[in-house]
Design a protein around this motif. Structure first.
Motif, PDB file in Angstrom:
ATOM      1  N   GLU A 200       0.837  -1.205   0.000  1.00 27.89           N
ATOM      2  CA  GLU A 200       0.000   0.000   0.000  1.00 27.89           C
ATOM      3  C   GLU A 200       0.871   1.255   0.000  1.00 27.89           C
ATOM      4  N   ALA A 201       1.950   1.222   0.780  1.00 30.12           N
ATOM      5  CA  ALA A 201       2.863   2.367   0.828  1.00 30.12           C
ATOM      6  C   ALA A 201       3.554   2.572  -0.521  1.00 30.12           C
ATOM      7  N   LEU A 202       3.905   1.477  -1.187  1.00 34.25           N
ATOM      8  CA  LEU A 202       4.545   1.578  -2.503  1.00 34.25           C
ATOM      9  C   LEU A 202       3.576   2.132  -3.544  1.00 34.25           C
ATOM     10  N   ILE A 203       2.308   1.739  -3.452  1.00 39.86           N
ATOM     11  CA  ILE A 203       1.307   2.246  -4.393  1.00 39.86           C
ATOM     12  C   ILE A 203       1.116   3.746  -4.215  1.00 39.86           C
ATOM     13  N   GLU A 206       4.241   5.182  -5.896  1.00 42.19           N
ATOM     14  CA  GLU A 206       4.302   4.937  -7.344  1.00 42.19           C
ATOM     15  C   GLU A 206       2.966   4.370  -7.821  1.00 42.19           C
ATOM     16  N   PRO A 207       1.931   5.210  -7.874  1.00 42.99           N
ATOM     17  CA  PRO A 207       0.580   4.729  -8.198  1.00 42.99           C
ATOM     18  C   PRO A 207       0.431   4.186  -9.611  1.00 42.99           C
ATOM     19  N   ASN A 208       1.335   4.531 -10.498  1.00 44.41           N
ATOM     20  CA  ASN A 208       1.217   4.062 -11.884  1.00 44.41           C
ATOM     21  C   ASN A 208       2.070   2.832 -12.181  1.00 44.41           C
ATOM     22  N   LYS A 209       2.738   2.304 -11.171  1.00 43.44           N
ATOM     23  CA  LYS A 209       3.598   1.139 -11.384  1.00 43.44           C
ATOM     24  C   LYS A 209       2.766  -0.131 -11.243  1.00 43.44           C
ATOM     25  N   LEU A 210       2.611  -0.825 -12.349  1.00 39.58           N
ATOM     26  CA  LEU A 210       1.722  -1.990 -12.420  1.00 39.58           C
ATOM     27  C   LEU A 210       2.078  -3.077 -11.422  1.00 39.58           C
ATOM     28  N   THR A 216      -0.173  -6.788  -4.993  1.00 38.31           N
ATOM     29  CA  THR A 216      -1.208  -6.611  -3.971  1.00 38.31           C
ATOM     30  C   THR A 216      -2.359  -7.579  -4.209  1.00 38.31           C
ATOM     31  N   ALA A 217      -2.839  -7.630  -5.455  1.00 34.76           N
ATOM     32  CA  ALA A 217      -3.938  -8.550  -5.775  1.00 34.76           C
ATOM     33  C   ALA A 217      -3.509 -10.002  -5.571  1.00 34.76           C
ATOM     34  N   LEU A 233      -7.677  -4.621  -8.416  1.00 36.27           N
ATOM     35  CA  LEU A 233      -7.483  -4.584  -9.867  1.00 36.27           C
ATOM     36  C   LEU A 233      -8.440  -3.603 -10.535  1.00 36.27           C
ATOM     37  N   ALA A 234      -9.666  -3.543 -10.047  1.00 39.43           N
ATOM     38  CA  ALA A 234     -10.644  -2.610 -10.613  1.00 39.43           C
ATOM     39  C   ALA A 234     -10.218  -1.164 -10.366  1.00 39.43           C
ATOM     40  N   LEU A 235      -9.705  -0.880  -9.167  1.00 43.71           N
ATOM     41  CA  LEU A 235      -9.242   0.477  -8.846  1.00 43.71           C
ATOM     42  C   LEU A 235      -8.047   0.855  -9.714  1.00 43.71           C
ATOM     43  N   ALA A 236      -7.124  -0.092  -9.887  1.00 46.55           N
ATOM     44  CA  ALA A 236      -5.959   0.173 -10.741  1.00 46.55           C
ATOM     45  C   ALA A 236      -6.412   0.548 -12.150  1.00 46.55           C
TER      46      ALA A 236
END
Length: 392
Positions: A200-203, A206-210, A216-217, A233-236
């Motif tokens: 969660e901290a990494l997201i 870097e929110p755009n890093k797949l 996470t999923a 996955l839906a949020l991404a």
């Protein structure tokens, strides 16, 4: 699992060692003179001559030897002769005789060079020694990050996490690199629950890093949290992260498991090859059928049948179910092979009966009975024969 990190130790030249006064009060007069001369040559960018001068010295005093080796180690580092730099600095540090203000920096330099040379086990004792007495102008968090990196590279996962946690106490908020190291160790130890806050901290960073969304999923699925994995996955996807084909398939399957088959069908229709890959086409047809979107399912089954004739049977069955009897007969005529022989004949019986064509219905009932006699075929024959007699 995260692959081992590629470490590029950002070694900063210890200017205090290079620019220090070349003469120490503890040096013998002869050695002090030669050291001063070497220092001047280095300042004049005559590094090879400076090294040659120091290499030619054979001090009798232990302190002189340690001092010269330290200076040689720095010069070798400048010359990019890493092997000799390590050897000289190791000798200087291990002597225990360098107690001046530059002793700590000397050992730090040795540790950093060992780390950059991937000599992780050799670097660790030096880093730990450095943490015992850290000068005010040095950063403790940098040391603990390098300790964590070293433990990570030799697969000492628990020690990696311990070192990163200590790093966090000094650094406060953690950046991508320490979080990635911590995550890698957690995944190796299968600490799935503990890994989620790290991800969660990494997201957040870097929110755009797949890869962070994928992992996470993946962790949520390992924990049996399929609803959370779907939401992840839906949020991404909503945030514009370009999911892979496999991610989209996983998301479709999760929608289906959650009782939303129409979402699954739509997702499959958006994949590469959605119209030409028979497997993807069949999945779309099946999900539309589960969603009871009959006409959409029929249209996709027709597409599947064009790609592979074996799917004529599924198409015909659905047409028959929905009352498209003449279309069903047309498709049943195209069903090939003996796999569904008796079933195809019985399906034709039903279609012709619904179209009030009793004579043809009887013909196919007898055909079905000849292929594979059953109570169903016999019941049809009896019923249709009676109906024909009554009509006549």
């Amino acid at each position: 699992m995260i692959k081992k990190l590629t470490l590029i130790a950002a070694l900063s030249l210890p200017l205090g060692l290079i620019a220090e006064p070349a003469v120490s009060a503890e040096l013998s007069q002869y050695t002090a003179g030669r050291v001063q001369r070497a220092h001047n040559l280095q300042q004049d960018e005559k590094l090879d001559e400076a090294i040659g001068l120091l290499e030619g010295l054979t001090p009798s005093r232990d302190y002189d030897k340690a001092y010269v080796q330290r200076m040689l180690g720095v010069f070798y580092w400048q010359q990019n002769n890493i092997t000799k730099a390590i050897s000289s600095l190791t000798e200087a540090v291990n002597s225990g005789l360098l107690q001046d203000e530059q002793a700590w920096i000397t050992q730090r330099m040795l540790a950093d060079i060992l780390l950059s040379s991937e000599e992780f086990k050799q670097a660790l004792p030096h880093y730990y020694a450095l943490t015992e007495n850290i000068p005010e102008n040095q950063k403790a968090d940098e040391l603990w990050l390098r300790i964590a990196q070293s433990h990570y590279q030799i697969s000492e996962w628990k020690k990696t996490i311990s070192a990163i946690n200590t790093y966090a106490k000094y650094a406060g908020e953690m950046g991508v690199e320490p979080l990635t190291i911590k995550l890698g160790a957690q995944l190796q130890l299968q600490q799935w629950k503990a890994a989620l806050p790290t991800l969660e901290a990494l997201i957040v960073l870097e929110p755009n890093k797949l890869v962070w969304w994928q992992q996470t999923a993946g962790v949520q699925l390992r924990l049996g949290q399929s609803k959370s994995a779907l939401d992840t996955l839906a949020l991404a996807r909503r945030q514009g992260v370009e999911l892979s084909q496999q991610d989209l398939k996983t998301l479709a399957q999760l929608y289906a498991q959650r009782g939303i088959p129409e979402r699954a069908a739509i997702l499959y229709s958006q994949l590469e090859g959605a119209e030409s890959d028979v497997e993807l086409v069949v999945l779309q047809a099946q999900y539309w059928q589960i969603a009871k979107e009959w006409d959409k399912s029929i249209a996709i089954w027709q597409q599947a049948a064009k790609l592979d004739n074996q799917y004529r049977w599924q198409l015909a069955q659905l047409l028959l179910q929905q009352g498209y009897y003449q279309q069903a007969i047309t498709e049943l005529d195209k069903v090939s092979g003996n796999k569904h022989g008796a079933d195809v004949a019985l399906a034709k019986v039903r279609a012709h009966y619904k179209l009030n064509n009793v004579e043809k219905a009887i013909i196919f009932a007898k055909q079905a009975d000849n292929i594979e006699s059953s109570s169903v075929s016999k019941s049809w024959i009896k019923y249709l024969s009676q109906k024909r007699e009554m009509s006549s």
